[in-house]
Motif scaffolding. Sequence first.
Motif, PDB file in Angstrom:
ATOM      1  N   THR A 105       0.815  -1.221   0.000  1.00 33.14           N
ATOM      2  CA  THR A 105       0.000   0.000   0.000  1.00 33.14           C
ATOM      3  C   THR A 105       0.848   1.271   0.000  1.00 33.14           C
ATOM      4  O   THR A 105       0.348   2.343  -0.390  1.00 33.14           O
ATOM      5  N   ASP A 106       2.089   1.192   0.414  1.00 35.87           N
ATOM      6  CA  ASP A 106       2.944   2.373   0.447  1.00 35.87           C
ATOM      7  C   ASP A 106       3.437   2.681  -0.967  1.00 35.87           C
ATOM      8  O   ASP A 106       4.066   1.844  -1.615  1.00 35.87           O
ATOM      9  N   PRO A 107       3.178   3.890  -1.472  1.00 39.26           N
ATOM     10  CA  PRO A 107       3.553   4.225  -2.859  1.00 39.26           C
ATOM     11  C   PRO A 107       5.044   4.067  -3.151  1.00 39.26           C
ATOM     12  O   PRO A 107       5.426   3.596  -4.225  1.00 39.26           O
ATOM     13  N   ASP A 108       5.895   4.475  -2.205  1.00 38.97           N
ATOM     14  CA  ASP A 108       7.340   4.352  -2.427  1.00 38.97           C
ATOM     15  C   ASP A 108       7.753   2.874  -2.505  1.00 38.97           C
ATOM     16  O   ASP A 108       8.582   2.493  -3.342  1.00 38.97           O
ATOM     17  N   ALA A 109       7.167   2.056  -1.631  1.00 38.37           N
ATOM     18  CA  ALA A 109       7.486   0.629  -1.643  1.00 38.37           C
ATOM     19  C   ALA A 109       6.974  -0.022  -2.916  1.00 38.37           C
ATOM     20  O   ALA A 109       7.615  -0.923  -3.474  1.00 38.37           O
ATOM     21  N   VAL A 110       5.812   0.413  -3.384  1.00 41.97           N
ATOM     22  CA  VAL A 110       5.252  -0.112  -4.633  1.00 41.97           C
ATOM     23  C   VAL A 110       6.211   0.140  -5.789  1.00 41.97           C
ATOM     24  O   VAL A 110       6.515  -0.756  -6.585  1.00 41.97           O
ATOM     25  N   GLU A 111       6.693   1.372  -5.881  1.00 43.04           N
ATOM     26  CA  GLU A 111       7.610   1.719  -6.974  1.00 43.04           C
ATOM     27  C   GLU A 111       8.899   0.912  -6.888  1.00 43.04           C
ATOM     28  O   GLU A 111       9.393   0.382  -7.895  1.00 43.04           O
ATOM     29  N   GLU A 112       9.440   0.781  -5.675  1.00 42.25           N
ATOM     30  CA  GLU A 112      10.691   0.035  -5.503  1.00 42.25           C
ATOM     31  C   GLU A 112      10.519  -1.431  -5.875  1.00 42.25           C
ATOM     32  O   GLU A 112      11.336  -2.011  -6.594  1.00 42.25           O
ATOM     33  N   LYS A 113       9.424  -2.051  -5.376  1.00 39.78           N
ATOM     34  CA  LYS A 113       9.197  -3.462  -5.663  1.00 39.78           C
ATOM     35  C   LYS A 113       8.921  -3.684  -7.150  1.00 39.78           C
ATOM     36  O   LYS A 113       9.351  -4.684  -7.727  1.00 39.78           O
ATOM     37  N   ALA A 114       8.203  -2.758  -7.763  1.00 43.74           N
ATOM     38  CA  ALA A 114       7.917  -2.885  -9.188  1.00 43.74           C
ATOM     39  C   ALA A 114       9.206  -2.835 -10.006  1.00 43.74           C
ATOM     40  O   ALA A 114       9.374  -3.594 -10.975  1.00 43.74           O
ATOM     41  N   ARG A 115      10.130  -1.961  -9.615  1.00 47.76           N
ATOM     42  CA  ARG A 115      11.412  -1.877 -10.322  1.00 47.76           C
ATOM     43  C   ARG A 115      12.197  -3.180 -10.178  1.00 47.76           C
ATOM     44  O   ARG A 115      12.797  -3.666 -11.136  1.00 47.76           O
ATOM     45  N   PHE A 116      12.185  -3.729  -8.978  1.00 49.33           N
ATOM     46  CA  PHE A 116      12.897  -4.985  -8.755  1.00 49.33           C
ATOM     47  C   PHE A 116      12.289  -6.107  -9.596  1.00 49.33           C
ATOM     48  O   PHE A 116      13.013  -6.919 -10.194  1.00 49.33           O
ATOM     49  N   ILE A 117      10.954  -6.162  -9.634  1.00 54.29           N
ATOM     50  CA  ILE A 117      10.278  -7.206 -10.423  1.00 54.29           C
ATOM     51  C   ILE A 117      10.626  -7.056 -11.890  1.00 54.29           C
ATOM     52  O   ILE A 117      10.906  -8.045 -12.582  1.00 54.29           O
ATOM     53  N   TYR A 118      10.611  -5.818 -12.375  1.00 49.55           N
ATOM     54  CA  TYR A 118      10.926  -5.584 -13.790  1.00 49.55           C
ATOM     55  C   TYR A 118      12.348  -6.026 -14.103  1.00 49.55           C
ATOM     56  O   TYR A 118      12.595  -6.717 -15.109  1.00 49.55           O
ATOM     57  N   GLU A 119      13.282  -5.633 -13.265  1.00 47.04           N
ATOM     58  CA  GLU A 119      14.687  -5.977 -13.513  1.00 47.04           C
ATOM     59  C   GLU A 119      14.933  -7.479 -13.406  1.00 47.04           C
ATOM     60  O   GLU A 119      15.744  -8.036 -14.149  1.00 47.04           O
ATOM     61  N   ASP A 120      14.223  -8.138 -12.477  1.00 51.59           N
ATOM     62  CA  ASP A 120      14.456  -9.565 -12.249  1.00 51.59           C
ATOM     63  C   ASP A 120      13.767 -10.463 -13.270  1.00 51.59           C
ATOM     64  O   ASP A 120      14.320 -11.504 -13.643  1.00 51.59           O
ATOM     65  N   TYR A 121      12.555 -10.084 -13.728  1.00 50.42           N
ATOM     66  CA  TYR A 121      11.748 -11.017 -14.512  1.00 50.42           C
ATOM     67  C   TYR A 121      11.289 -10.508 -15.877  1.00 50.42           C
ATOM     68  O   TYR A 121      10.848 -11.311 -16.696  1.00 50.42           O
ATOM     69  N   ILE A 122      11.368  -9.210 -16.111  1.00 47.22           N
ATOM     70  CA  ILE A 122      10.885  -8.666 -17.383  1.00 47.22           C
ATOM     71  C   ILE A 122      12.034  -8.256 -18.297  1.00 47.22           C
ATOM     72  O   ILE A 122      11.982  -8.452 -19.519  1.00 47.22           O
ATOM     73  N   SER A 123      13.086  -7.701 -17.733  1.00 49.03           N
ATOM     74  CA  SER A 123      14.220  -7.231 -18.528  1.00 49.03           C
ATOM     75  C   SER A 123      14.836  -8.360 -19.345  1.00 49.03           C
ATOM     76  O   SER A 123      15.044  -9.475 -18.840  1.00 49.03           O
ATOM     77  N   ILE A 124      15.136  -8.073 -20.608  1.00 50.29           N
ATOM     78  CA  ILE A 124      15.748  -9.086 -21.477  1.00 50.29           C
ATOM     79  C   ILE A 124      17.184  -9.382 -21.058  1.00 50.29           C
ATOM     80  O   ILE A 124      17.781 -10.356 -21.524  1.00 50.29           O
ATOM     81  N   LEU A 125      17.736  -8.575 -20.169  1.00 53.97           N
ATOM     82  CA  LEU A 125      19.096  -8.797 -19.682  1.00 53.97           C
ATOM     83  C   LEU A 125      19.136  -9.716 -18.472  1.00 53.97           C
ATOM     84  O   LEU A 125      20.223 -10.122 -18.045  1.00 53.97           O
ATOM     85  N   SER A 126      17.972 -10.035 -17.936  1.00 53.15           N
ATOM     86  CA  SER A 126      17.932 -10.848 -16.721  1.00 53.15           C
ATOM     87  C   SER A 126      17.987 -12.335 -17.051  1.00 53.15           C
ATOM     88  O   SER A 126      17.286 -12.807 -17.953  1.00 53.15           O
ATOM     89  N   PRO A 127      18.762 -13.127 -16.307  1.00 50.91           N
ATOM     90  CA  PRO A 127      18.772 -14.583 -16.517  1.00 50.91           C
ATOM     91  C   PRO A 127      17.476 -15.242 -16.065  1.00 50.91           C
ATOM     92  O   PRO A 127      17.229 -16.398 -16.392  1.00 50.91           O
ATOM     93  N   LYS A 128      16.639 -14.493 -15.327  1.00 55.51           N
ATOM     94  CA  LYS A 128      15.358 -15.029 -14.848  1.00 55.51           C
ATOM     95  C   LYS A 128      14.178 -14.460 -15.641  1.00 55.51           C
ATOM     96  O   LYS A 128      13.040 -14.503 -15.174  1.00 55.51           O
ATOM     97  N   GLU A 129      14.442 -13.948 -16.821  1.00 55.11           N
ATOM     98  CA  GLU A 129      13.382 -13.359 -17.644  1.00 55.11           C
ATOM     99  C   GLU A 129      12.281 -14.382 -17.928  1.00 55.11           C
ATOM    100  O   GLU A 129      12.545 -15.516 -18.316  1.00 55.11           O
ATOM    101  N   VAL A 130      11.029 -13.976 -17.734  1.00 54.08           N
ATOM    102  CA  VAL A 130       9.904 -14.845 -18.048  1.00 54.08           C
ATOM    103  C   VAL A 130       9.472 -14.611 -19.490  1.00 54.08           C
ATOM    104  O   VAL A 130       9.784 -13.585 -20.095  1.00 54.08           O
ATOM    105  N   SER A 131       8.737 -15.567 -20.029  1.00 54.62           N
ATOM    106  CA  SER A 131       8.339 -15.508 -21.434  1.00 54.62           C
ATOM    107  C   SER A 131       7.010 -14.776 -21.585  1.00 54.62           C
ATOM    108  O   SER A 131       5.960 -15.284 -21.183  1.00 54.62           O
ATOM    109  N   LEU A 132       7.064 -13.589 -22.162  1.00 57.78           N
ATOM    110  CA  LEU A 132       5.863 -12.779 -22.391  1.00 57.78           C
ATOM    111  C   LEU A 132       5.782 -12.390 -23.859  1.00 57.78           C
ATOM    112  O   LEU A 132       6.812 -12.195 -24.515  1.00 57.78           O
TER     113      LEU A 132
END
Length: 233
Positions: free
Chosen positions: A123-150
């Motif tokens: 619910t905290d806006p700052d925490a939301v932004e931070e967690k969203a960035r981590f999720i993007y870098e870990d699972y969405i970025s094409i540079l990540s070894p943990k990239e999911v298939s989308l």
Amino acid sequence: MVNIGNMCSLAALARGCRPAAGADKPCCLCWCCCCSCSWAKCLAVRGSEGGPGKKPPAGPQEPLLNEGDAPPTLEEIQSWGQSFDRLMRSAAGRKVFRDFLRGEYSEENIMFWLACEELKRETDPDAVEEKARFIYEDYISILSPKEVSLDSRVREVVNRNMVEPTPHTFDEAQLQIYTLMHRDSYPRFVNSPLYKALARLSSAEGGAGGAGGAGSAAAAGATAPASAAVSPQ
């Protein structure tokens, strides 16, 4: 409720493993009882089911049951083979499924799904932004070894949402990965040695307790899993 002590012993025999030397009693926090109470140690036995040369990855592993958690009931274990939705709604079921995906080298799918669930509870806006960035870098970025298939459409949606992240930034991506696990990994899970051992055990326990019909349903589910409404909730 399933007798976990008996479950461990029967599951150990089903897998062909034996208690480790010096172990006073079977482990009540894992399904193989090849060692003392450590889910991480049991990975070595379960990982061998994936085929020659396959080893579980190094690093800390999540216990099947956290301290204070109630063990899964007989009906809960059986339901994992009947519905993917029920499997994903079960804390113990998700952990067993995550271990299965780890053996298939696709653990990032459920890790991404779980990260999205955690983000939606923030619910905290700052925490939301931070967690969203981590999720993007870990699972969405094409540079990540943990990239999911989308697919490209969902990636574009995620990229637009990342301009102003919210708890629901990854909803479409989460649903696509949920659907992928449901259609691709789940049928293999219910036919895996790990789940079949649990299903046989559940049927045996159910038969002894007068619940043989439910055990038969689990066995049927392991062969042809019932379709369930796909929902990331």
